[in-house]
Design an enzyme around this catalytic site. Structure first.
Site, mmCIF file in Angstrom:
data_model
loop_
_atom_site.group_PDB
_atom_site.id
_atom_site.type_symbol
_atom_site.label_atom_id
_atom_site.label_comp_id
_atom_site.label_asym_id
_atom_site.label_seq_id
_atom_site.Cartn_x
_atom_site.Cartn_y
_atom_site.Cartn_z
ATOM 1 N N CYS A 198 -32.099 -66.375 58.810
ATOM 2 C CA CYS A 198 -31.448 -67.637 59.151
ATOM 3 C C CYS A 198 -30.936 -68.276 57.869
ATOM 4 O O CYS A 198 -31.149 -67.770 56.771
ATOM 5 C CB CYS A 198 -32.456 -68.572 59.801
ATOM 6 S SG CYS A 198 -33.318 -67.834 61.182
ATOM 7 N N TRP A 204 -30.770 -67.269 63.216
ATOM 8 C CA TRP A 204 -30.621 -65.882 63.646
ATOM 9 C C TRP A 204 -31.897 -65.584 64.407
ATOM 10 O O TRP A 204 -32.953 -65.358 63.848
ATOM 11 C CB TRP A 204 -30.486 -64.956 62.432
ATOM 12 C CG TRP A 204 -30.483 -63.523 62.798
ATOM 13 C CD1 TRP A 204 -31.511 -62.647 62.721
ATOM 14 C CD2 TRP A 204 -29.387 -62.793 63.356
ATOM 15 N NE1 TRP A 204 -31.126 -61.426 63.173
ATOM 16 C CE2 TRP A 204 -29.848 -61.478 63.577
ATOM 17 C CE3 TRP A 204 -28.091 -63.117 63.682
ATOM 18 C CZ2 TRP A 204 -29.034 -60.496 64.114
ATOM 19 C CZ3 TRP A 204 -27.284 -62.138 64.220
ATOM 20 C CH2 TRP A 204 -27.754 -60.863 64.435
ATOM 21 N N ASN A 226 -37.176 -70.022 57.888
ATOM 22 C CA ASN A 226 -36.460 -68.736 57.872
ATOM 23 C C ASN A 226 -37.499 -67.657 57.585
ATOM 24 O O ASN A 226 -38.165 -67.704 56.545
ATOM 25 C CB ASN A 226 -35.392 -68.746 56.778
ATOM 26 C CG ASN A 226 -34.777 -67.360 56.590
ATOM 27 O OD1 ASN A 226 -34.772 -66.545 57.506
ATOM 28 N ND2 ASN A 226 -34.308 -67.086 55.373
ATOM 29 N N GLY A 227 -37.665 -66.714 58.500
ATOM 30 C CA GLY A 227 -38.678 -65.673 58.294
ATOM 31 C C GLY A 227 -39.397 -65.378 59.602
ATOM 32 O O GLY A 227 -38.904 -65.739 60.683
ATOM 33 N N GLU A 285 -23.323 -39.134 61.159
ATOM 34 C CA GLU A 285 -23.211 -40.527 60.703
ATOM 35 C C GLU A 285 -22.386 -40.616 59.420
ATOM 36 O O GLU A 285 -21.552 -41.517 59.253
ATOM 37 C CB GLU A 285 -24.602 -41.137 60.513
ATOM 38 C CG GLU A 285 -24.621 -42.591 60.096
ATOM 39 C CD GLU A 285 -23.851 -43.545 61.006
ATOM 40 O OE1 GLU A 285 -23.538 -44.654 60.553
ATOM 41 O OE2 GLU A 285 -23.504 -43.146 62.141
ATOM 42 N N LYS A 322 -18.915 -42.751 59.064
ATOM 43 C CA LYS A 322 -18.736 -43.821 58.065
ATOM 44 C C LYS A 322 -17.449 -43.608 57.264
ATOM 45 O O LYS A 322 -16.644 -44.500 57.096
ATOM 46 C CB LYS A 322 -19.949 -43.887 57.109
ATOM 47 C CG LYS A 322 -21.143 -44.593 57.725
ATOM 48 C CD LYS A 322 -21.009 -46.063 57.912
ATOM 49 C CE LYS A 322 -20.673 -46.498 59.331
ATOM 50 N NZ LYS A 322 -21.539 -46.174 60.408
ATOM 51 N N HIS A 357 -18.236 -20.274 63.873
ATOM 52 C CA HIS A 357 -17.695 -20.082 65.232
ATOM 53 C C HIS A 357 -16.345 -20.770 65.417
ATOM 54 O O HIS A 357 -15.956 -21.132 66.531
ATOM 55 C CB HIS A 357 -18.719 -20.586 66.261
ATOM 56 C CG HIS A 357 -20.045 -19.916 66.093
ATOM 57 N ND1 HIS A 357 -20.294 -18.608 66.454
ATOM 58 C CD2 HIS A 357 -21.192 -20.372 65.528
ATOM 59 C CE1 HIS A 357 -21.540 -18.289 66.143
ATOM 60 N NE2 HIS A 357 -22.110 -19.329 65.573
ATOM 61 N N LYS A 375 -16.302 -55.184 65.531
ATOM 62 C CA LYS A 375 -17.739 -55.074 65.298
ATOM 63 C C LYS A 375 -18.495 -54.803 66.592
ATOM 64 O O LYS A 375 -19.480 -54.055 66.635
ATOM 65 C CB LYS A 375 -18.271 -56.356 64.645
ATOM 66 C CG LYS A 375 -19.752 -56.308 64.326
ATOM 67 C CD LYS A 375 -20.071 -55.207 63.323
ATOM 68 C CE LYS A 375 -21.546 -54.999 63.062
ATOM 69 N NZ LYS A 375 -21.825 -53.775 62.327
HETATM 70 C C1 AGP Z 1 -20.321 -48.173 63.573
HETATM 71 O O1 AGP Z 1 -20.111 -48.375 62.232
HETATM 72 C C2 AGP Z 1 -19.283 -48.753 64.439
HETATM 73 N N1 AGP Z 1 -19.115 -50.122 64.222
HETATM 74 C C3 AGP Z 1 -19.445 -48.411 65.917
HETATM 75 O O2 AGP Z 1 -19.459 -47.012 66.052
HETATM 76 C C4 AGP Z 1 -20.696 -48.971 66.567
HETATM 77 O O3 AGP Z 1 -21.820 -48.283 66.136
HETATM 78 C C5 AGP Z 1 -20.570 -48.814 68.096
HETATM 79 O O4 AGP Z 1 -19.454 -49.548 68.520
HETATM 80 C C6 AGP Z 1 -21.835 -49.294 68.811
HETATM 81 O O5 AGP Z 1 -22.053 -50.645 68.549
HETATM 82 P P1 AGP Z 1 -23.453 -51.303 68.983
HETATM 83 O O6 AGP Z 1 -24.525 -50.657 68.184
HETATM 84 O O7 AGP Z 1 -23.279 -52.763 68.656
HETATM 85 O O8 AGP Z 1 -23.614 -51.077 70.454
#
Ligand code: AGP
Length: 613
Positions: free
Chosen positions: A2, A79, A105-106, A486, A490, A509, A608
């Site tokens: 927070c 938060w 906060n914590g 992953e 990224k 393959h 996001k």
């Molecule tokens: C990951 O870096 C991306 N922003 C995206 O793949 C994300 O993981 C995916 O949209 C799932 O989001 P969530 O974990 O909020 O459900």
């Protein structure tokens, strides 16, 4: 995580508190509040939602004498960790019929026990939060000396805190304290501005004191008197803050992504705090609301998610099979919801989502519920839709993740999945001894991640060699395959390099046809099951002139010889290396994107939280 702001001085506190909250909104944005010490006592104002909701609710406070004459106040942007984002759960929390107000906060780990004790004494709680318990505990000890009351209360709590507190009977006085959560005290001219980080202070002063753990500071008339919890006076250095406002919000990092990568040791500590029982060699996951007896009834752990959360889920699948000899399965949420999946009452379904709002994952949750499965959420955003609709689950406590490219959410998700697998395993054939060994390894994750973060400059150097490429392969075997997935995700997201991830054995393959000097390969070849085979695959790649970057175990010269470049990680079992190696690949992709001049925190075409199909 927070945001706390507090002020004691000669100016009207409200505008300064609100401006500070706006600066700290990236730390938490689901509710906000202020408490100011007016002539007629302490007045609390709080609202659900963004700081702008609070500002709107205050009306014309700029010209309201009650606000103009209030020169001391505390404020908070939340938060949520305990209790959904509501006005009742927003801070500040009053106690003693409003005589005391406190922001926190914590996480107070032993809040349930304290709450029961105080309730038995007649304290009435208005919220679901752990923080409110602290306010009442201060009130419980208050006998006319706020410092004494706070000191006694803090000695009784387990967990982390950054707090600010005011009391009606001691006008002009502000008390702040910290253990585990940051508190910065800005020294102004006859005034003091306190905040969780410098971004809320630097527009007033650049002279600041950073409190240490177990410090308490009494602030009054521009003076700051610091003591430790055992009341011995201490001197703390006064630092010069030379950051720009933007840099301050990013904690001095160039991008939120880098900041969040470096927050991982603390975020993982928060994710595992109070959840690993090293003595009993198991995990304590009370949010699941399932007894060990109920947990052994499940035949399958079925994990659903999207993107990075899906990749974390794949580690969970491997771990539950590895630890518990139990069926584990991970499903891409959109496929799961439309494929009429075979799922039922013998399935424990875990829906993984950082935001808790991803449309496909939410739909998969509803589908699993409708098919009679037990469904739990593994979510970072408290009070989000998936958290509410599953009604049971585990919060990550990773803090707000601002950068679109998910980093700390992944490593915290995997940490929690390892704890789920441990819990399921201990309910089955895993011995106490093995359980203790895995529990200890989970507790060591943050320090291993710190060792990788210390190699940031080395990794940045390696990244320079990859800026020119437009395509890349990532390869790994077993637990290292989700790490390859992953890593590839990224670098795709933030550097726009087309990257594919393969189980190393799959190359022959088909994909091997694409290998040449323009198709570099990132190989997860750290010590563990399948490493020799992966070294063999790397030699096949180099035989086709593909440049190879190897993620290897520190000191493994044999593996080093097989590569053109290496990133070394500390020796650890593969189920732990899923977190440690991923941290290295996060830094690698960050630096490649930085050197390619990409907009790292807001990559093109991405959001996001994907709330549409
Ligand atoms: C990951 O870096 C991306 N922003 C995206 O793949 C994300 O993981 C995916 O949209 C799932 O989001 P969530 O974990 O909020 O459900």
């Amino acid at each position: 995580m927070c945001g706390i702001v507090a002020y004691a001085g000669v100016r009207a506190a409200t505008p300064i508190l609100l401006q500070g909250l706006r600066k700290l909104e990236y730390r938490g944005y689901d509710s906000a509040g202020i408490a100011i010490h007016r002539k007629d006592g302490i007045k609390i104002y709080k609202q659900e939602g963004k700081v702008s909701n609070l500002v709107d609710s205050l009306g014309d406070y700029q010209h309201d004498p009650d606000h103009e004459q209030a020169h001391v106040g505390i404020a908070h942007t939340r938060w949520a960790t305990h209790g959904p984002p509501t006005t009742a759960n927003a801070h500040p929390h009053p106690a003693g019929n409003g005589r005391i107000a406190l922001v926190h906060n914590g996480i107070i780990e032993n809040y349930r026990g304290l709450k029961a004790k105080l309730a038995a004494e007649g304290h009435i709680f208005l919220s679901d939060t752990d923080s409110e318990v602290l306010a009442h505990l201060v009130d419980h000890y208050y006998e006319g000396d706020l410092l004494e009351a706070i000191t006694k209360a803090l000695k009784e709590v387990d967990g982390t805190y950054g707090i600010a507190c005011i009391c009606e009977d001691e006008p002009g006085k502000l008390i702040v304290a910290r253990k585990g959560s940051p508190i910065v005290i800005g020294l102004g001219d006859g005034e003091t501005i306190v905040a969780s980080d410098a971004s809320a202070i630097i527009s007033h002063t650049r002279q600041a004191i950073y409190l240490d753990d177990n410090d308490i500071a009494v602030i009054e008339d521009g003076k700051v008197d610091i003591r430790t919890l055992d009341s011995s006076p201490v001197q703390r250095d006064i630092a010069d803050i030379d950051w720009s406002a933007d840099a301050a919000e990013k904690g001095g990092y160039e991008h939120y992504m880098l900041k969040e990568i470096f927050e991982q040791p603390e975020a993982i500590r928060n994710a595992i705090r109070g959840r690993v029982d090293a003595e009993r060699g198991t995990a304590v996951l009370s949010g699941l609301g399932l007894t060990p007896r109920e947990l052994v009834e499940f035949h399958r752990l079925l994990i659903v998610g999207c993107g990075t959360s899906l990749n974390a889920g794949l580690v969970g699948e491997y771990a539950v099979e590895d630890f518990a000899a139990m069926l584990g399965e991970v499903e891409q949420a959109a496929e799961f919801r439309y494929r009429n999946p075979i799922v039922g009452s013998k399935d424990l379904v875990v829906a993984i989502s950082q935001s808790g709002e991803t449309a496909d994952t939410l739909a998969a949750v509803r589908e699993a519920i409708d098919k009679g499965a037990m469904v739990a959420g593994l979510v970072n955003v408290v009070g989000s839709t998936i958290a509410r609709e599953t009604g049971r689950g585990i919060y990550l406590h990773a803090g707000p993740e601002i950068s679109v490219a998910s980093t700390k959410a992944f490593t915290c998700q995997v940490s929690v999945l390892l704890m789920i697998a441990l819990k399921l395993a201990r309910g089955r054939r895993m011995s106490l001894q093995n359980g203790r060994s895995i529990a200890q390894k989970i507790l060591n994750i943050p320090s291993l991640v710190e060792r990788v973060l210390a190699k940031n400059d080395e990794i940045a150097k390696v990244a320079e060699h990859f800026v020119k490429f437009e395509n890349m392969f990532y390869i790994g075997r077993g637990y290292m395959f989700p790490v390859a997935l992953e890593g590839a995700l990224k670098i795709k997201e933030i550097s726009y390099i087309h990257a594919e991830a393969y189980n190393a054995a799959e190359l022959k393959h088909g994909p091997i046809a694409l290998l040449d000097e323009n198709m570099p390969v990132v190989a997860l070849m750290n010590k563990g099951p399948g490493q020799e085979k992966t070294v063999g695959n790397v030699e096949e790649c180099r035989a086709r002139k593909a440049p190879v970057l190897g993620v290897i175990t520190e000191g493994d010269d044999e593996a080093r010889e097989a590569c053109d470049w290496v990133i070394e990680i500390p020796e650890c079992p593969h189920f732990i290396a899923t977190i440690v190696a991923t941290t290295a690949l996060q830094l690698f992709s960050y630096h490649v994107a930085r050197l390619r001049g990409c907009s790292i925190d807001q990559p093109r075409n991405l959001a996001k939280s994907v709330t549409v199909e």
